[in-house]
Design an enzyme around this catalytic site. Structure first.
Site, PDB file in Angstrom:
ATOM      1  N   LYS A 138      41.739  43.529  39.790  1.00  0.00           N
ATOM      2  CA  LYS A 138      40.792  44.227  40.646  1.00  0.00           C
ATOM      3  C   LYS A 138      40.675  43.386  41.510  1.00  0.00           C
ATOM      4  O   LYS A 138      40.508  42.142  42.160  1.00  0.00           O
ATOM      5  CB  LYS A 138      39.289  44.318  40.386  1.00  0.00           C
ATOM      6  CG  LYS A 138      38.336  44.846  41.432  1.00  0.00           C
ATOM      7  CD  LYS A 138      36.760  44.315  40.239  1.00  0.00           C
ATOM      8  CE  LYS A 138      35.991  46.050  40.653  1.00  0.00           C
ATOM      9  NZ  LYS A 138      34.573  45.494  40.327  1.00  0.00           N
TER      10      LYS A 138
HETATM   11  C1  E4P Z   1      32.066  48.285  41.235  1.00  0.00           C
HETATM   12  O1  E4P Z   1      32.801  48.002  40.440  1.00  0.00           O
HETATM   13  C2  E4P Z   1      31.301  46.947  41.773  1.00  0.00           C
HETATM   14  O2  E4P Z   1      31.725  45.820  41.374  1.00  0.00           O
HETATM   15  C3  E4P Z   1      29.791  47.356  41.489  1.00  0.00           C
HETATM   16  O3  E4P Z   1      29.769  48.632  41.421  1.00  0.00           O
HETATM   17  C4  E4P Z   1      29.078  46.975  42.824  1.00  0.00           C
HETATM   18  O4  E4P Z   1      27.742  47.686  42.344  1.00  0.00           O
HETATM   19  P1  E4P Z   1      25.834  46.743  43.777  1.00  0.00           P
HETATM   20  O5  E4P Z   1      26.176  47.078  45.098  1.00  0.00           O
HETATM   21  O6  E4P Z   1      25.768  47.163  42.592  1.00  0.00           O
HETATM   22  O7  E4P Z   1      26.524  45.622  43.500  1.00  0.00           O
END
Ligand code: E4P
Length: 217
Positions: free
Chosen positions: A83
């Site tokens: 990522k």
């Molecule tokens: C996914 O890859 C993200 O890290 C995650 O969905 C972020 O979510 P949040 O905005 O609730 O922290």
């Protein structure tokens, strides 16, 4: 539509695994911190529990270090998706890592133009954040729809991984729009099963089972 679980909590993943609904997992530095575990150890454990892609996020901000971290993360297991953030350096790292055959999830996407660049850089997944856009009075679902249109116009293979999901309605809305994948916290996925008429109906059936002395085994 594929379901990824947005957590680094191995017990929560195991519980959802029993239902067969886990197609993959996403983590981020905040979720790793919350788990209190070492990133390499917990990511390895998750990769052994889940067959599908497990996203593990780099910590560097320059392309060279991101590439080095991505290569190290990819050694954990074959199902690692590296990522990287949606920055110029992140896109450079995406281009190199996908050329080397690794899955790459480009995260922190908040605009259609960012998603277009990520597809051009060869991203395996693009992660638009619905909830964080809604939080500032913008429309996260509109972004998912815009990216769907753009990717379909040009047959980009990058999968739309709708992230920052806050409610069960976000999930059904993403399914209607045609997101390829959603990633949601375990509690949001579990809340999808709830309906008061299901509870009310079951209570009535249970009362009749008791009153009628109905038994099967
Ligand atoms: C996914 O890859 C993200 O890290 C995650 O969905 C972020 O979510 P949040 O905005 O609730 O922290």
């Amino acid at each position: 539509m594929k379901f990824f679980v947005d957590t680094a909590d191995v017990e929560a993943i195991a519980e959802l695994n029993e239902l067969g609904v886990v197609d993959g997992v996403t983590t981020n530095p905040s979720l790793i911190k919350k788990s209190g575990r070492n990133i390499l150890e917990v990511t390895k454990e998750i990769c052994e529990m889940v067959e599908g892609p497990v996203s593990a996020e780099v910590t560097a901000t320059d392309a060279e270090q991101m590439i080095a971290e991505g290569r190290k993360l990819a050694q954990i297991a074959d199902n690692i998706a590296v990522k990287v953030p949606l920055t110029w350096d992140g896109l450079k790292a995406c281009n190199v890592l996908t050329d080397e055959g690794f899955m790459v999830n480009v995260t922190l996407c908040f605009s259609a133009n960012q998603a277009l660049l990520a597809a051009k850089a060869g991203a395996t997944f693009i992660s638009p954040f619905i909830g964080r856009l809604d939080d500032i009075n913008l429309d996260g679902l509109e972004l998912i729809a815009d990216i769907r249109t753009i990717y379909d116009n040009y047959a980009y293979e990058t999968e739309i991984l709708a992230a920052s999901i806050r409610t069960a309605n976000h999930i059904s809305d993403c399914a209607k729009i045609g997101a390829d994948v959603i990633t949601a916290p375990p509690a949001v996925i579990q809340s999808m099963v709830k309906h008061p008429l299901t509870d009310k109906g079951l209570d009535a059936f249970l009362a009749d089972i008791k009153a009628g002395g109905i038994s099967i085994l």
